[in-house]
Design a protein around this motif. Structure first.
Motif, PDB file in Angstrom:
ATOM      1  N   PHE A 375      47.960 -14.228  15.022  1.00 37.77           N
ATOM      2  CA  PHE A 375      47.894 -14.310  16.478  1.00 37.77           C
ATOM      3  C   PHE A 375      47.033 -13.175  17.035  1.00 37.77           C
ATOM      4  CE2 PHE A 375      52.051 -16.413  15.667  1.00 37.77           C
ATOM      5  CZ  PHE A 375      51.802 -17.617  16.306  1.00 37.77           C
ATOM      6  N   SER A 379      49.621 -14.563  24.473  1.00 33.40           N
ATOM      7  CA  SER A 379      49.423 -15.856  25.137  1.00 33.40           C
ATOM      8  C   SER A 379      49.356 -17.019  24.144  1.00 33.40           C
ATOM      9  CB  SER A 379      48.151 -15.835  25.988  1.00 33.40           C
ATOM     10  OG  SER A 379      47.002 -15.657  25.177  1.00 33.40           O
ATOM     11  N   GLU A 380      49.111 -16.721  22.872  1.00 29.45           N
ATOM     12  CA  GLU A 380      49.036 -17.773  21.863  1.00 29.45           C
ATOM     13  C   GLU A 380      50.419 -18.185  21.361  1.00 29.45           C
ATOM     14  OE1 GLU A 380      46.506 -16.318  18.788  1.00 29.45           O
ATOM     15  OE2 GLU A 380      44.675 -16.546  19.960  1.00 29.45           O
ATOM     16  N   THR A 417      54.126 -23.505  13.693  1.00 27.48           N
ATOM     17  CA  THR A 417      52.827 -24.146  13.896  1.00 27.48           C
ATOM     18  C   THR A 417      52.786 -25.457  13.102  1.00 27.48           C
ATOM     19  OG1 THR A 417      51.894 -22.842  12.084  1.00 27.48           O
ATOM     20  CG2 THR A 417      51.618 -21.992  14.336  1.00 27.48           C
ATOM     21  N   ALA A 437      49.028 -23.979  18.936  1.00 28.22           N
ATOM     22  CA  ALA A 437      47.805 -23.985  18.120  1.00 28.22           C
ATOM     23  C   ALA A 437      48.131 -23.919  16.633  1.00 28.22           C
ATOM     24  CB  ALA A 437      46.917 -22.813  18.513  1.00 28.22           C
TER      25      ALA A 437
END
Length: 554
Positions: A375, A379-380, A417, A437
């Motif tokens: 990361f 924000s991810e 993820t 993501a």
């Protein structure tokens, strides 16, 4: 526990990240159905599904608004019926996540309970009057930060939430509430569900009065579990559940039991007590905790991991063997090597998980060696706990960069993820933008590539699982630690009816010499993750980086 349950190998499916069939960016039940053959071929015979029920998704589905409705993003009840039918045709059982320590604040029970102190649902949750100054009834903190109490003006009372404020805790003292839970379990059992993994079940028995808890890990509020975990009536409730639902439907059960020691743990799984089949304990998950608890930047010591695993192997009549799940970092990144020796360390860790005594649990992606995420910013991330912890660490004086590094290392998003199926768009998970993501390394680490490799992690899991399901020593054999002092090796023995299997596992990233502390004769290699010139057991072993070997003796 009967033999059918003992031969189970569980695969945890984080449904929203497994496979997306309708390209809305979220995994779903039809996506899981599409991959049943992949799971059958792996050899697992029990699927544990993370919550698939109606939910506002404040905590990724662990805040349930309706226990009898499938969340729209996952599909329909017809999809669930199809999953059960097709999984059972393939010899795979389905276990649902039962979250009954708390509900969502959008659940109809809570919507009614908060309206008054004297309605049908008024005692379904934990309500307490304010202190004389109007403050919270106790200093207990929430797992996700802040107070564990939230004020409700409609009742002029506080309700307890050990997790997010949108997750009010249920009051198991209420017989009507307990009956509602059992009726819900029966609803799913009649549909054909084979069992339940019970979220935070060690927390359901709350005290009558809440006394302030000690402050731990430099936190502002008292430890959420103090005076709550393994409460006075807990085992009474579980035995009642057993009599009411678990026994009549012969359900497979796993209890998540945070802050439970080995003596308490045995109470849950002792067959004579008629409660649960097995539990998740967390002692070995604490080996890399730091001064702020779970979120730290320290590495584990092998001696601590070996000691904790040994402690529970000896202390429980039956264990749940796991190194990772949806709440933990990826096991290769945490306990192995995510670089040069990713494949070998993934295979070695598989041997540790599958060859100990108890039921093995494989979390999705472990069978191809998926890693933590690199990361670049907060924000991810999508995990509520990650954001709350980041702010907490900064409030305690931790510098921004260090706080981010600590959260990045341990955030639950590392395991959440999307599954990496191939090197195509979004790793074959979906065609639209996924809900979180993907790990950027999916072009290098994916199912398609692993299956094409001569040194496939998936194929190694296949061999281990088949061995585990067909070998009486690995199913029922006693456990005994062999090595207690070596800084690089975990070694243990499984034994039954004069047959022994010796397991030797190196955690070193270099070639090492290992002298067995016990002299063995007539040992032949049963399985290993390296090719050897000789399959015979010698007293002195020269182990390659992250090598694992299992020898059949006698």
């Amino acid at each position: 526990m009967n033999r059918e349950k003992k031969t189970g190998v569980v695969y945890e499916v984080y449904v929203q990240s497994f496979n997306d069939s309708n390209n809305d960016g979220i995994g779903d039940l039809q996506g899981l159905i599409e991959k049943l053959d992949y799971l059958k071929d792996l050899g697992v015979n029990i699927l544990w599904l993370t919550p698939i029920f109606e939910s506002p998704m404040v905590d990724n589905g662990y805040d349930i608004a309706d226990y009898k409705k499938i969340a729209d993003v996952y599909g329909t009840m017809a999809d669930m019926d199809e999953l059960l039918e097709k999984a059972h045709e393939k010899g795979i059982k389905i276990v649902l996540d039962l979250v009954v320590n708390h509900t969502s604040d959008k659940h109809a029970w809570f919507e009614a309970s908060k309206q008054s102190r004297d309605n049908e649902f008024s005692d379904y949750y934990i309500w307490k009057d304010p202190k004389a100054d109007g403050s919270e009834p106790s200093n207990h903190g929430s797992v996700f930060g802040g107070s564990a109490w939230e004020y409700c003006p409609e009742r002029n009372q506080y309700y307890l939430h050990l997790f997010a404020k949108e997750q009010p805790d249920l009051n198991w003292k209420s017989k009507a509430l307990r009956e509602a839970v059992y009726e819900t379990m029966e609803f799913w059992a009649k549909k054909g569900v084979d069992g339940f993994r019970m979220d935070s079940i060690s927390l359901i028995s709350k005290p009558d009065e809440f006394e302030d808890a000690p402050l731990l890990d430099n936190k502002k509020y008292g430890a959420y579990y103090q005076g709550i975990t393994n409460g006075e009536h807990l085992h009474e409730y579980l035995h009642e559940m057993y009599e009411r639902v678990l026994k009549p439907y012969n359900l497979f059960t796993i209890g998540e039991t945070p802050h439970t020691d080995v003596e308490q743990g045995q109470l849950y799984v002792d067959p004579k007590r008629e409660e649960l089949d097995m539990i998740f304990q967390f002692e070995h998950m604490h080996v890399d905790y730091g001064e702020y608890g779970r979120y730290s930047d320290i590495a584990f010591k092998l001696s601590d991991l070996r000691r904790d695993l040994d402690h529970w192997q000896k202390g429980l009549s039956w264990n749940s063997n796991y190194l990772g799940n949806h709440d933990q970092p990826r096991i290769v990144s945490r306990f192995g090597d995510e670089g040069k020796y990713r494949v070998k360390s993934a295979q070695m860790l598989a041997m540790l998980t599958i060859m100990q005594r108890g039921t093995p649990f494989v979390y999705q992606g472990e069978e191809i060696g998926m890693t933590n995420v690199d990361f670049k910013s907060m924000s991810e991330m999508r995990d509520l706990e990650a954001y709350n912890t980041y702010e907490l660490l900064k409030s305690l004086g931790v510098e921004d960069d260090q706080a981010f590094a600590m959260v990045k290392w341990k955030t639950r998003d590392n395991a959440r993820t999307p599954m990496q199926w191939n090197n195509q768009k979004n790793a074959g998970f979906c065609q639209s933008e996924p809900w979180i993501a993907l790990n950027s390394n999916y072009d290098k680490i994916n199912v398609e590539k692993d299956l094409a490799s001569e040194d496939s992690i998936y194929r190694f899991y296949q061999k281990l699982i088949e061995l585990r399901k067909t070998n009486d020593v690995l199913i029922d054999g006693d456990y005994q630690i062999v090595e207690t002092n070596d800084s690089d090796v975990i070694s243990f023995m499984r034994e039954k009816d004069n047959k022994k299997i010796l397991i030797v596992l190196s955690f070193a990233n270099k070639r090492i010499k290992y002298n067995l502390p016990i002299q063995f004769e007539n040992g032949e290699l049963l399985i290993g993750n390296y090719s050897l010139d000789s399959n015979e057991l010698n007293h002195t072993l020269y182990l390659q980086p992250y090598e694992g070997r299992a020898y059949l003796i006698g």
